[in-house]
Design an enzyme around this catalytic site. Structure first.
Site, PDB file in Angstrom:
ATOM      1  N   CYS A 107       0.823  -1.389  -0.108  1.00 55.21           N
ATOM      2  CA  CYS A 107      -0.016  -0.121   0.006  1.00 55.21           C
ATOM      3  C   CYS A 107       0.820   1.239  -0.026  1.00 55.21           C
ATOM      4  CB  CYS A 107      -1.036  -0.004   1.124  1.00 55.21           C
ATOM      5  SG  CYS A 107      -0.231  -0.922   2.884  1.00 55.21           S
ATOM      6  N   HIS A 150      -2.435   6.476   4.274  1.00 55.76           N
ATOM      7  CA  HIS A 150      -0.645   6.306   4.450  1.00 55.76           C
ATOM      8  C   HIS A 150       0.022   7.787   3.620  1.00 55.76           C
ATOM      9  CE1 HIS A 150      -1.008   2.305   5.719  1.00 55.76           C
ATOM     10  NE2 HIS A 150      -0.555   1.657   4.776  1.00 55.76           N
TER      11      HIS A 150
HETATM   12  N1  LIG Z   1      -5.091  -3.094   4.901  1.00 57.75           N
HETATM   13  C1  LIG Z   1      -4.458  -2.834   3.977  1.00 57.75           C
HETATM   14  O1  LIG Z   1      -4.227  -1.219   3.910  1.00 57.75           O
HETATM   15  C2  LIG Z   1      -3.802  -3.691   2.945  1.00 57.75           C
HETATM   16  C3  LIG Z   1      -3.067  -2.836   1.705  1.00 57.75           C
HETATM   17  C4  LIG Z   1      -2.592  -3.726   0.795  1.00 57.75           C
HETATM   18  C5  LIG Z   1      -2.356  -4.908   0.907  1.00 57.75           C
HETATM   19  N2  LIG Z   1      -2.963  -5.502   2.023  1.00 57.75           N
HETATM   20  C6  LIG Z   1      -2.920  -7.104   2.281  1.00 57.75           C
HETATM   21  O2  LIG Z   1      -4.141  -7.633   1.755  1.00 57.75           O
HETATM   22  C7  LIG Z   1      -4.372  -8.750   2.609  1.00 57.75           C
HETATM   23  C8  LIG Z   1      -5.722  -8.654   3.577  1.00 57.75           C
HETATM   24  O3  LIG Z   1      -5.628  -7.540   4.468  1.00 57.75           O
HETATM   25  P1  LIG Z   1      -6.640  -6.907   5.122  1.00 57.75           P
HETATM   26  O4  LIG Z   1      -6.270  -5.591   5.829  1.00 57.75           O
HETATM   27  O5  LIG Z   1      -8.017  -6.868   4.448  1.00 57.75           O
HETATM   28  O6  LIG Z   1      -6.967  -7.850   6.235  1.00 57.75           O
HETATM   29  P2  LIG Z   1      -8.031  -8.262   7.384  1.00 57.75           P
HETATM   30  O7  LIG Z   1      -8.941  -7.076   7.400  1.00 57.75           O
HETATM   31  O8  LIG Z   1      -7.392  -8.845   8.513  1.00 57.75           O
HETATM   32  O9  LIG Z   1      -9.072  -9.386   6.760  1.00 57.75           O
HETATM   33  C9  LIG Z   1      -8.466 -10.738   6.760  1.00 57.75           C
HETATM   34  C10 LIG Z   1      -9.312 -11.704   5.673  1.00 57.75           C
HETATM   35  O10 LIG Z   1      -8.663 -12.883   5.815  1.00 57.75           O
HETATM   36  C11 LIG Z   1      -9.706 -13.956   6.456  1.00 57.75           C
HETATM   37  N3  LIG Z   1      -8.991 -15.136   6.872  1.00 57.75           N
HETATM   38  C12 LIG Z   1      -8.410 -15.085   8.072  1.00 57.75           C
HETATM   39  N4  LIG Z   1      -8.179 -16.521   8.328  1.00 57.75           N
HETATM   40  C13 LIG Z   1      -8.738 -17.258   7.237  1.00 57.75           C
HETATM   41  C14 LIG Z   1      -8.576 -18.598   6.848  1.00 57.75           C
HETATM   42  N5  LIG Z   1      -7.942 -19.429   7.769  1.00 57.75           N
HETATM   43  N6  LIG Z   1      -9.092 -19.154   5.824  1.00 57.75           N
HETATM   44  C15 LIG Z   1      -9.600 -18.083   4.719  1.00 57.75           C
HETATM   45  N7  LIG Z   1      -9.643 -16.794   5.128  1.00 57.75           N
HETATM   46  C16 LIG Z   1      -9.143 -16.358   6.357  1.00 57.75           C
HETATM   47  C17 LIG Z   1     -10.502 -13.098   7.202  1.00 57.75           C
HETATM   48  O11 LIG Z   1     -11.707 -13.947   7.243  1.00 57.75           O
HETATM   49  P3  LIG Z   1     -12.692 -13.681   8.689  1.00 57.75           P
HETATM   50  O12 LIG Z   1     -13.311 -12.506   8.854  1.00 57.75           O
HETATM   51  O13 LIG Z   1     -13.579 -14.898   8.586  1.00 57.75           O
HETATM   52  O14 LIG Z   1     -11.464 -14.189   9.813  1.00 57.75           O
HETATM   53  C18 LIG Z   1     -10.615 -11.784   6.553  1.00 57.75           C
HETATM   54  O15 LIG Z   1     -11.620 -11.822   5.435  1.00 57.75           O
HETATM   55  C19 LIG Z   1      -3.433  -8.904   3.366  1.00 57.75           C
HETATM   56  O16 LIG Z   1      -2.332  -9.739   2.647  1.00 57.75           O
HETATM   57  C20 LIG Z   1      -2.545  -7.531   3.590  1.00 57.75           C
HETATM   58  O17 LIG Z   1      -1.078  -7.500   3.737  1.00 57.75           O
HETATM   59  C21 LIG Z   1      -3.573  -4.884   2.841  1.00 57.75           C
END
Ligand SMILES: NC(=O)c1ccc[n+]([C@@H]2O[C@H](COP(=O)([O-])OP(=O)(O)OC[C@H]3O[C@@H](n4cnc5c(N)ncnc54)[C@H](OP(=O)(O)O)[C@@H]3O)[C@@H](O)[C@H]2O)c1
Length: 347
Positions: A124, A238
């Site tokens: 990001c 950010h």
């Molecule tokens: N946040 C940012 O600004 C950002 C920016 C760029 C890239 N990213 C990347 O994008 C990805 C997601 O980030 P996020 O911020 O959206 O994370 P998040 O809000 O913590 O969401 C995580 C997701 O993963 C799912 N999950 C957890 N355990 C799992 C399992 N065992 N099997 C299948 N699904 C599972 C969760 O489902 P449940 O609700 O069922 O637990 C939820 O839908 C990461 O790799 C992160 O590094 C994030």
């Protein structure tokens, strides 16, 4: 057209849930997360399936999948989605530096998508930085970059964001000017080093992403780039301070000439002048699908027109994640909404 969103209940997944119907109206959306559940989002209820259902023999094939899971779960599900025939955009760190997988910022290196069936979405902080640097790199060559980041808590995911919001409201309610109610190691009311995964060289995982991903996207494997990352107590948006040295062709360049280049850059919203008017982390949430660039001024250590300081900011959930993913996928499946179309993708 069938579109899967893995991690649909997470912060990035929910943004994809908003954007996908704008880009591909009428597509069937199949949502996955850790378990079967109902997701209430934006006044609607969605059925979400456990992602392990994709491993069943009778799992449905489809066209496009966005994977917004952590690294380990991306590594588990991306190969399965490819085997089921999906084209995949992965948002985790897992494939970003794999030489066989294009790492793409829409508006910078779209052609890298070519005939790939898996594309990695950069970090990001990398996406907005690359959008600001690319037009200057193309024109003059960027010879050196130093970046200092001030990153929002939502970059860590939904659970840390909710914890931060709760701890902030309790801590600020205490009305103590020193903030004694805040935990000195936690995010609320605090600025902390983004130092997870620090290696023997002293670089944290976040700093490594910014450095190595920028080199790959700009096609500048040897670019000297230094980064120092921090988290600040902001929910979304950010912010990055950038010091850069341009190639010899930039000798005598003026701020007005650089601003003219940035004004024409894809997905960049320029805040003209050195004061940074209109440039803030909150402003990112008003211009969610653009990189905000401004505070351009000559680095006082150089009078020749080659060394410059500027600030870049972007909504980490949209421009830094979901929007770029949708624009990249629009190379494969043209987006109905022109705002979600990458350059070169036409309907
Ligand atoms: N946040 C940012 O600004 C950002 C920016 C760029 C890239 N990213 C990347 O994008 C990805 C997601 O980030 P996020 O911020 O959206 O994370 P998040 O809000 O913590 O969401 C995580 C997701 O993963 C799912 N999950 C957890 N355990 C799992 C399992 N065992 N099997 C299948 N699904 C599972 C969760 O489902 P449940 O609700 O069922 O637990 C939820 O839908 C990461 O790799 C992160 O590094 C994030």
């Amino acid at each position: 057209m069938r579109i899967c969103i893995l991690g649909a209940t997470g912060l990035v997944g929910r943004e994809l849930l908003d954007l996908a119907p704008r880009a591909w109206p009428g597509a069937e959306l199949a949502l996955f997360a850790s378990r079967d559940q109902a997701l209430d989002h934006d006044g609607r209820r969605y059925e979400v399936e456990a992602a392990c259902a994709l491993e069943a023999e009778q799992a449905a094939p489809g066209e496009l999948a966005f994977v917004a899971l952590d690294d380990a779960h991306s590594a588990r599900y991306v190969p399965r989605l490819l085997a089921l025939g999906y084209r995949v955009i992965d948002k985790s760190n897992t494939y970003r530096l794999d030489p066989a997988v294009p790492l793409v910022v829409a508006g910078v290196n779209d052609a890298a998508v070519a005939s790939a069936r898996l594309v990695a979405n950069p970090n990001c902080t990398t996406i907005p930085l690359a959008l600001a640097l690319a037009p200057l790199h193309r024109r003059f060559g960027v010879e050196e970059v130093t970046v200092s980041t001030y990153q929002a808590i939502s970059g860590a995911g939904l659970a840390p964001l909710d914890e931060f919001l709760q701890a902030s409201s309790a801590g600020y309610a205490a009305g103590d000017r020193l903030g004694a109610a805040f935990d000195p190691a936690a995010y609320a009311g605090n600025t902390v080093p983004h130092s997870g995964g620090t290696d023997d060289s002293g670089l944290s995982a976040e700093e490594r992403k910014l450095i190595f991903e920028s080199r790959k996207i700009l096609g500048a494997a040897a670019l000297p780039i230094a980064a120092q990352c921090a988290r600040v107590p902001v929910a979304v948006g950010h912010y990055e301070h950038v010091w850069l040295t341009l190639g010899a062709g930039a000798l005598g360049l003026t701020a007005a000439e650089i601003e003219a280049i940035l004004r024409g850059a894809a997905f960049v919203r320029l805040s003209a002048g050195a004061s940074g008017a209109g440039l803030s982390a909150r402003a990112c949430v008003e211009h969610r699908d653009e990189a905000l660039v401004g505070r351009l001024r000559a680095d006082p250590r150089d009078g020749g027109g080659r060394r410059w300081c500027l600030t870049v900011a972007a909504d980490n959930l949209r421009m830094g994640a979901a929007t770029n993913a949708v624009r990249v996928a629009s190379r494969w499946f043209p987006s109905w909404d022109p705002a979600l179309r990458g350059p070169g993708a036409s309907i």
